[in-house]
Design an enzyme around this catalytic site. Structure first.
Site, PDB file in Angstrom:
ATOM      1  N   ARG A  88       0.809  -1.214   0.000  1.00 50.14           N
ATOM      2  CA  ARG A  88       0.000   0.000   0.000  1.00 50.14           C
ATOM      3  C   ARG A  88       0.840   1.261   0.000  1.00 50.14           C
ATOM      4  O   ARG A  88       0.288   2.362   0.048  1.00 50.14           O
ATOM      5  CB  ARG A  88      -0.877  -0.006   1.235  1.00 50.14           C
ATOM      6  CG  ARG A  88      -2.372  -0.014   0.935  1.00 50.14           C
ATOM      7  CD  ARG A  88      -3.065  -0.224   2.250  1.00 50.14           C
ATOM      8  NE  ARG A  88      -4.435   0.121   2.262  1.00 50.14           N
ATOM      9  CZ  ARG A  88      -5.423  -0.778   2.226  1.00 50.14           C
ATOM     10  NH1 ARG A  88      -5.167  -2.038   2.059  1.00 50.14           N
ATOM     11  NH2 ARG A  88      -6.659  -0.375   2.343  1.00 50.14           N
ATOM     12  N   ARG A 127     -22.065   0.388   3.424  1.00 51.74           N
ATOM     13  CA  ARG A 127     -21.530  -0.696   4.259  1.00 51.74           C
ATOM     14  C   ARG A 127     -21.591  -0.310   5.743  1.00 51.74           C
ATOM     15  O   ARG A 127     -21.835  -1.151   6.601  1.00 51.74           O
ATOM     16  CB  ARG A 127     -20.085  -1.022   3.853  1.00 51.74           C
ATOM     17  CG  ARG A 127     -19.500  -2.158   4.683  1.00 51.74           C
ATOM     18  CD  ARG A 127     -18.191  -2.675   4.145  1.00 51.74           C
ATOM     19  NE  ARG A 127     -17.121  -1.691   4.280  1.00 51.74           N
ATOM     20  CZ  ARG A 127     -15.907  -1.854   3.787  1.00 51.74           C
ATOM     21  NH1 ARG A 127     -15.611  -2.932   3.097  1.00 51.74           N
ATOM     22  NH2 ARG A 127     -14.984  -0.925   3.949  1.00 51.74           N
TER      23      ARG A 127
HETATM   24  P1  B4P Z   1      -9.003  -2.763   3.796  1.00 50.60           P
HETATM   25  O1  B4P Z   1      -9.616  -3.859   4.565  1.00 50.60           O
HETATM   26  O2  B4P Z   1      -8.092  -3.144   2.679  1.00 50.60           O
HETATM   27  O3  B4P Z   1     -10.248  -1.865   3.317  1.00 50.60           O
HETATM   28  P2  B4P Z   1     -10.643  -1.080   2.003  1.00 50.60           P
HETATM   29  O4  B4P Z   1      -9.506  -0.472   1.282  1.00 50.60           O
HETATM   30  O5  B4P Z   1     -11.715  -0.183   2.451  1.00 50.60           O
HETATM   31  O6  B4P Z   1     -11.245  -2.130   1.020  1.00 50.60           O
HETATM   32  P3  B4P Z   1     -12.326  -3.244   1.208  1.00 50.60           P
HETATM   33  O7  B4P Z   1     -11.680  -4.441   0.584  1.00 50.60           O
HETATM   34  O8  B4P Z   1     -12.785  -3.415   2.602  1.00 50.60           O
HETATM   35  O9  B4P Z   1     -13.597  -2.730   0.470  1.00 50.60           O
HETATM   36  P4  B4P Z   1     -14.198  -3.171  -0.903  1.00 50.60           P
HETATM   37  O10 B4P Z   1     -13.613  -2.222  -1.858  1.00 50.60           O
HETATM   38  O11 B4P Z   1     -14.081  -4.606  -1.222  1.00 50.60           O
HETATM   39  O12 B4P Z   1      -8.205  -1.768   4.745  1.00 50.60           O
HETATM   40  C1  B4P Z   1      -8.749  -1.254   5.938  1.00 50.60           C
HETATM   41  C2  B4P Z   1      -7.649  -0.626   6.790  1.00 50.60           C
HETATM   42  O13 B4P Z   1      -6.686  -1.637   7.200  1.00 50.60           O
HETATM   43  C3  B4P Z   1      -6.788   0.454   6.134  1.00 50.60           C
HETATM   44  O14 B4P Z   1      -7.395   1.734   6.162  1.00 50.60           O
HETATM   45  C4  B4P Z   1      -5.485   0.384   7.013  1.00 50.60           C
HETATM   46  O15 B4P Z   1      -5.659   1.069   8.226  1.00 50.60           O
HETATM   47  C5  B4P Z   1      -5.365  -1.103   7.289  1.00 50.60           C
HETATM   48  N1  B4P Z   1      -4.500  -1.765   6.289  1.00 50.60           N
HETATM   49  C6  B4P Z   1      -4.883  -2.730   5.416  1.00 50.60           C
HETATM   50  N2  B4P Z   1      -3.850  -3.105   4.638  1.00 50.60           N
HETATM   51  C7  B4P Z   1      -2.789  -2.356   5.018  1.00 50.60           C
HETATM   52  C8  B4P Z   1      -1.430  -2.250   4.580  1.00 50.60           C
HETATM   53  N3  B4P Z   1      -0.951  -2.985   3.565  1.00 50.60           N
HETATM   54  N4  B4P Z   1      -0.608  -1.359   5.203  1.00 50.60           N
HETATM   55  C9  B4P Z   1      -1.058  -0.622   6.222  1.00 50.60           C
HETATM   56  N5  B4P Z   1      -2.321  -0.636   6.676  1.00 50.60           N
HETATM   57  C10 B4P Z   1      -3.183  -1.498   6.093  1.00 50.60           C
HETATM   58  O16 B4P Z   1     -15.774  -2.990  -0.706  1.00 50.60           O
HETATM   59  C11 B4P Z   1     -16.363  -1.863  -0.132  1.00 50.60           C
HETATM   60  C12 B4P Z   1     -17.878  -2.002  -0.137  1.00 50.60           C
HETATM   61  O17 B4P Z   1     -18.365  -1.866  -1.479  1.00 50.60           O
HETATM   62  C13 B4P Z   1     -18.430  -3.331   0.369  1.00 50.60           C
HETATM   63  O18 B4P Z   1     -19.526  -3.074   1.212  1.00 50.60           O
HETATM   64  C14 B4P Z   1     -18.898  -4.051  -0.892  1.00 50.60           C
HETATM   65  O19 B4P Z   1     -20.019  -4.866  -0.650  1.00 50.60           O
HETATM   66  C15 B4P Z   1     -19.273  -2.903  -1.808  1.00 50.60           C
HETATM   67  N6  B4P Z   1     -19.070  -3.214  -3.216  1.00 50.60           N
HETATM   68  C16 B4P Z   1     -17.998  -3.840  -3.773  1.00 50.60           C
HETATM   69  N7  B4P Z   1     -18.143  -3.930  -5.111  1.00 50.60           N
HETATM   70  C17 B4P Z   1     -19.338  -3.312  -5.417  1.00 50.60           C
HETATM   71  C18 B4P Z   1     -20.053  -3.059  -6.639  1.00 50.60           C
HETATM   72  N8  B4P Z   1     -19.564  -3.442  -7.840  1.00 50.60           N
HETATM   73  N9  B4P Z   1     -21.221  -2.393  -6.553  1.00 50.60           N
HETATM   74  C19 B4P Z   1     -21.715  -1.998  -5.373  1.00 50.60           C
HETATM   75  N10 B4P Z   1     -21.097  -2.218  -4.179  1.00 50.60           N
HETATM   76  C20 B4P Z   1     -19.924  -2.866  -4.208  1.00 50.60           C
END
Ligand code: B4P
Length: 188
Positions: A88, A127
């Site tokens: 990231r 969400r």
């Molecule tokens: P993540 O868990 O990676 O969260 P995210 O970037 O928000 O993505 P996520 O995978 O949850 O959401 P998605 O797009 O699938 O990170 C959370 C935190 O963890 C970070 O802020 C950081 O603090 C820490 N972290 C993680 N990795 C790290 C690293 N490498 N280094 C440092 N810190 C780190 O989905 C979002 C929503 O959209 C869902 O509700 C889904 O149902 C919906 N959705 C998805 N596709 C859709 C579509 N086509 N249409 C409609 N809705 C849709």
């Protein structure tokens, strides 16, 4: 297949990671999921990660890199893996290169899922209503998007320079996005 998934929060990384992993028979490794499980279990790692996650900031590299190194040492990654949400920032990307060198492995593809800001914000707020995640509030989402632009977008650029980046449009229904991803991966 060894694959990295990048994209702004809400683009659908976690959603698509599960589907891709199942289709290609490889484990999906989500750093966000591992952190959340540790926060829930109140482990030492969870205690270290929680305040950063709740503020929308990246968990410090030394914590995250060590966690990924341990995970990539496990036997189930031999046929390949999908990293969801790692690397990231450029420091993590350099660390991943070192881990892969130690494993005598290389990445096959880095998949970037794109989506516009209004759409990702709307998805995360939706969400929040369902799951109540502490980092899905409006202020924290803004911070996460800023962190993405400043820290993670350069990672995608780095992989583009190395000819590994494939961009897929994440707008539209979940199934449509999955179809686009499978088409793009099968074409490589
Ligand atoms: P993540 O868990 O990676 O969260 P995210 O970037 O928000 O993505 P996520 O995978 O949850 O959401 P998605 O797009 O699938 O990170 C959370 C935190 O963890 C970070 O802020 C950081 O603090 C820490 N972290 C993680 N990795 C790290 C690293 N490498 N280094 C440092 N810190 C780190 O989905 C979002 C929503 O959209 C869902 O509700 C889904 O149902 C919906 N959705 C998805 N596709 C859709 C579509 N086509 N249409 C409609 N809705 C849709």
């Amino acid at each position: 297949m060894r694959l990295v998934l990048v994209g702004p929060p809400g683009a659908g990384k976690g959603t698509q990671a599960v589907r891709i992993a199942e289709r290609y028979g490889i484990p999906a490794i989500s750093t966000g999921d591992i952190f959340r499980a540790n926060v829930k279990g109140e482990t030492e790692l969870g205690k270290k990660a929680q305040e950063f996650m709740n503020a929308g900031l990246l968990v410090p590299d030394e914590v995250t890199n060590a966690m990924v190194r341990d995970r990539l040492a496990q036997d189930d990654v031999a046929p390949g893996f999908l990293l969801d949400g790692y690397p990231r920032n450029p420091g993590q990307a350099a660390e991943l290169e070192a881990m892969l060198e130690d494993l005598e492995a290389t990445l096959d593809v880095v998949l970037e899922i794109t989506a516009d800001l209004d759409e990702v914000t709307a998805r995360l707020l939706k969400r929040a209503e369902i799951e109540g995640r502490a980092d899905d509030t409006e202020d924290v989402i803004r911070e996460r998007l800023k962190v993405y632009e400043e820290s993670t977008a350069p990672v995608a650029a780095f992989y583009a320079e190395h000819g590994l980046l494939v961009k897929v449009d994440g707008m539209g229904a979940v199934d449509e996005v999955t179809d686009r991803i499978v088409t793009a991966l099968d074409a490589r």
